[in-house]
Design a protein around this motif. Structure first.
Motif, mmCIF file in Angstrom:
data_model
loop_
_atom_site.group_PDB
_atom_site.id
_atom_site.type_symbol
_atom_site.label_atom_id
_atom_site.label_comp_id
_atom_site.label_asym_id
_atom_site.label_seq_id
_atom_site.Cartn_x
_atom_site.Cartn_y
_atom_site.Cartn_z
ATOM 1 N N UNK A 13 0.831 -1.211 0.000
ATOM 2 C CA UNK A 13 0.000 0.000 0.000
ATOM 3 C C UNK A 13 0.859 1.252 0.000
ATOM 4 N N UNK A 14 1.895 1.293 0.818
ATOM 5 C CA UNK A 14 2.744 2.478 0.920
ATOM 6 C C UNK A 14 3.467 2.742 -0.388
ATOM 7 N N UNK A 15 3.974 1.722 -1.018
ATOM 8 C CA UNK A 15 4.666 1.892 -2.303
ATOM 9 C C UNK A 15 3.725 2.506 -3.343
ATOM 10 N N UNK A 24 -4.130 12.575 0.545
ATOM 11 C CA UNK A 24 -4.555 11.935 1.779
ATOM 12 C C UNK A 24 -4.910 10.468 1.528
ATOM 13 N N UNK A 25 -4.502 9.598 2.481
ATOM 14 C CA UNK A 25 -4.921 8.194 2.423
ATOM 15 C C UNK A 25 -4.998 7.663 3.848
ATOM 16 N N UNK A 60 7.638 16.245 -0.861
ATOM 17 C CA UNK A 60 6.589 16.761 0.028
ATOM 18 C C UNK A 60 5.953 15.655 0.866
ATOM 19 N N UNK A 61 6.202 14.392 0.524
ATOM 20 C CA UNK A 61 5.691 13.300 1.334
ATOM 21 C C UNK A 61 6.344 13.265 2.724
ATOM 22 N N UNK A 62 7.513 13.907 2.904
ATOM 23 C CA UNK A 62 8.272 13.771 4.153
ATOM 24 C C UNK A 62 7.413 14.076 5.384
ATOM 25 N N UNK A 67 1.322 10.068 5.782
ATOM 26 C CA UNK A 67 2.531 9.292 6.070
ATOM 27 C C UNK A 67 2.830 9.304 7.562
ATOM 28 N N UNK A 68 2.668 10.478 8.188
ATOM 29 C CA UNK A 68 2.927 10.561 9.623
ATOM 30 C C UNK A 68 1.945 9.709 10.422
ATOM 31 N N UNK A 69 0.686 9.644 9.981
ATOM 32 C CA UNK A 69 -0.299 8.807 10.665
ATOM 33 C C UNK A 69 0.076 7.333 10.555
#
Length: 708
Positions: A13-15, A24-25, A60-62, A67-69
């Motif tokens: 999923x992350x890839x 948002x996901x 910008x994903x950093x 991603x943080x969630x």
């Protein structure tokens, strides 16, 4: 660096999400977080966005909230696993933090990966080790650098001093990450950043992930410093062995430079890290001393798991990588290399550059491997019980002992019989409930010697036929457990050989006694192996004596048991503090009352020395001292003793004899005038019973003491 191949639903999923522009996901559902490989790779990918990032992934994903969630959910799983693996050590006083760190590191007895690489690994396995380490080493120091803006004053200055060295003092080619690249190139490996991410397992990723976890959260700043301290304090000796192993395999100076740099640098860094960094931080934040030790314990635990995985795979004749090197690089022509165990690696490396490692194959014989060191590669131990009698008045060494028991619990069933005061007993019960059976001495065991009460109670709880009895300062390696159990197949009592490590001056002094005993026969250790059935048949042993170890030995002999004394079965023992060392002098001399001939010799020493000096014959005194030192040297040389007893130890033997001679008179006075020596609020008169008397007891109507 490319995004790695997925290993499960989370990384799949992350890839897919990171390949698209930021959006948002929702994190995967809870049931997706059960696989270690998937979890640690996903967490590594999330962390890597803060370092070099990935090709084709938007920067910008950093800090994107989705991603943080996901990262927060992964971190909760990781932290729960760390809490299960590493119980939080008790928080020491700020001034005790450096000593507590040293004790924690000294107690770690995981498998010695460095000893294996030094003496046994072939070139292919050494290359695999380098591949594993490249995941962190190519960004060496970066995770700990997150701690700099979180510190002030002395602790900040100390961390900056360490990190400046890691980054080469401003010289690019001296950066440790660049030196590691040179080692990779010398081994014919791809030195590009992240090249082997798809090849390393979750246990390797966890070693890197824990640094980022601590570094990226201010709440973990104490753990980050503790982790770095443990990292530095356990680096110098292993890196020396890595260099020696690479030299054995033909590596030139350029290939070994990274490891040799760390031998010197980390010997300095460990002092800075423990005292100037962690010591200062503890003084500035006394409420975070427990966090410092927790971070250090996490570093040691994850490195231990990493080493166990590699050694386990290699001993099974398998590659330690998910994708063996043969599938990643050009195979070396000819037959796959074999290590010293004789099992083919099965994953040959391409030939290294001719000016480097290939020089060792240019028709000259391979270098002779160095002699193995004292610690050997551990072997699995058969089922065995471990009985530990304990009675503490303070818990200053609790973290170190807990770490030892946790490691030991993987190889032995542990019974701790604890006579400590209630507050300490309850704390021990909380810490050890998952790793040991923890109980008080049985009420019906009414003996004067508290250690014997603990042994008799513990032997009642033993389940395995083979049992080790050990004092609280004894530290077994796994190989020694296995050897004791093997010897118990044909013996009723096994007497290993203790040796002190570390070796402050008073431990060297007391080691002289050990060497003299070895020179004349065998020593009296603080640990034994016994057969449970034989111990039960003889009814235990008398606990109203001071020299309980000799009492046990003589009781076994009196009942016709078979005793073995393997002088080369070395088991480490922690030295006592200086105050305790001095407090034991007269009590230990009192033990010799159980050996009248020995006692007579010591009582004669001072009159003999005085007579020689009165007659102005100091040469006789010097000759006697030389003879004593020579006897100690004989003991040091027996059964490979030079591996664990330093060459200076026999020089303490004449001093020890004078000390024992003096204390023997004090012990005799205590016997004649006071009826014995004080022990735990009582006075013990008997040092140990004679074998003749114990034989009469053995043929009597019943045991003279509490039956196990």
């Amino acid at each position: 660096m490319l995004l790695p191949a997925p290993r499960g639903p989370i990384t799949d999923r992350l890839r897919g999400e990171l390949a698209r522009p930021p959006h948002l996901f929702d994190p995967p559902p809870d049931e997706a977080y059960g696989d270690e490989e998937d979890l640690h790779l996903a967490l590594f990918v999330c962390y890597e966005l803060h370092y070099q990032g990935f090709d084709g992934v938007d920067d910008r994903w950093e800090w994107h909230p989705s991603v943080l969630a996901l990262r927060e959910r992964l971190e909760r799983c990781f932290e729960a696993e760390l809490a299960r693996l590493v119980p939080r050590p008790p928080a020491p006083a700020p001034e005790e933090v450096p000593r507590a760190l040293a004790a924690l590191v000294a107690a770690d007895q995981g498998p010695s990966l460095s000893a294996y690489l030094r003496t046994r690994a072939d070139l292919g396995r050494f290359a695999e080790f380098v591949v594993h380490r490249s995941v962190y080493q190519l960004k060496e120091a970066d995770p700990h650098t997150w701690g700099i803006p979180r510190l002030l004053g002395r602790s900040k200055a100390a961390l900056v001093e360490i990190q400046a060295d890691e980054y080469g003092g401003g010289v690019p080619e001296r950066m440790h990450a660049e030196m590691f690249r040179a080692t990779m190139r010398a081994l014919g490996l791809d030195d590009s950043y992240g090249a082997y991410l798809d090849s390393v397992p979750g246990a390797t990723l966890a070693v890197s992930n824990v640094m980022s976890l601590f570094g990226l959260h201010r709440r973990h700043r104490g753990a980050l410093l503790g982790h770095l301290a443990a990292f530095e304090m356990t680096s110098s000796t292993p890196n020396r062995r890595y260099s020696q192993g690479l030299r054995r395999l033909g590596g030139d100076a350029a290939a070994r430079r990274y490891f040799e740099e760390h031998v010197q640098a980390d010997a300095v860094h460990e002092q800075i890290a423990a005292h100037d960094m962690c010591g200062a931080f503890a003084a500035e934040h006394p409420g975070l001393t427990g966090d410092i030790l927790f971070g250090a314990a996490c570093a040691l635990a994850l490195d231990r798991i990493f080493a166990e995985r590699l050694l386990g795979r290699w001993r099974a004749g398998r590659s330690s990588l998910l994708r063996p090197l043969a599938s990643l690089s050009e195979a070396r022509p000819g037959r796959p290399p074999q290590d010293l165990l004789g099992s083919p690696l099965g994953t040959p490396l391409r030939s290294p550059p001719p000016q480097r490692l290939a020089q060792s194959q240019a028709g000259r014989p391979a270098p002779r491997p160095p002699e193995p060191e004292a610690e050997s590669e551990p072997v699995p131990a058969p089922p065995i019980d471990y009985v530990l009698p304990l009675r503490w008045q303070d818990d200053s060494d609790l973290a170190e002992l807990t770490g030892y028991l946790r490691r030991l619990s993987r190889h032995a069933r542990i019974v701790v019989v604890d006579g400590s005061p209630s507050p300490l007993f309850e704390r021990h019960a909380r810490l050890w409930r998952e790793i040991a059976e923890h109980l008080r001495p049985d009420d019906d065991v009414d003996v004067a010697n508290g250690k014997v009460a603990g042994v008799l109670t513990g032997m009642r709880r033993a389940r395995n036929e083979h049992v080790i009895i050990a004092d609280d300062d004894v530290r077994y390696e796994i190989a020694a457990l296995g050897r004791v159990s093997a010897l118990l197949k044909n013996a009723d009592l096994v007497r290993p050989q203790n040796h002190f490590h570390p070796l402050p001056w008073h431990a060297r002094w007391d080691s002289a006694r050990t060497l003299l005993n070895r020179g004349l026969g065998a020593d009296y250790p603080g640990t034994f192996g016994v057969r449970r059935s034989f111990f039960a048949r003889m009814g235990g042993y008398d606990g109203d004596v001071l020299f309980e170890n000799l009492e046990l030995i003589r009781t076994v002999r009196a009942h016709g048991g078979r005793e073995v004394c393997p002088l080369d079965l070395y088991v480490r023992r922690l030295p006592p503090g200086t105050r305790r060392f001095w407090s034991q002098r007269v009590r230990q001399a009192y033990d010799d009352l159980a050996q009248p001939a020995r006692m007579a010799v010591f009582l004669a020493v001072l009159p003999a020395v005085g007579a020689a000096l009165r007659r102005r014959r100091p040469a006789l005194v010097a000759a006697g001292a030389a003879a004593v030192a020579g006897l100690a040297e004989i003991g040091r040389r027996r059964a490979g003793g030079r591996r664990v007893f330093p060459a200076t130890t026999p020089l303490f033997a004449p001093v020890w004899v004078l000390e024992r001679a003096t204390c023997s008179w004090a012990a005799l006075t205590a016997r004649v005038l006071f009826g014995g020596v004080p022990y735990a609020g009582r006075r013990l008169r008997v040092a140990a019973h004679s074998t003749r008397r114990l034989r009469r007891r053995a043929t009597g109507p019943g045991p003279p003491h509490a039956s196990p």
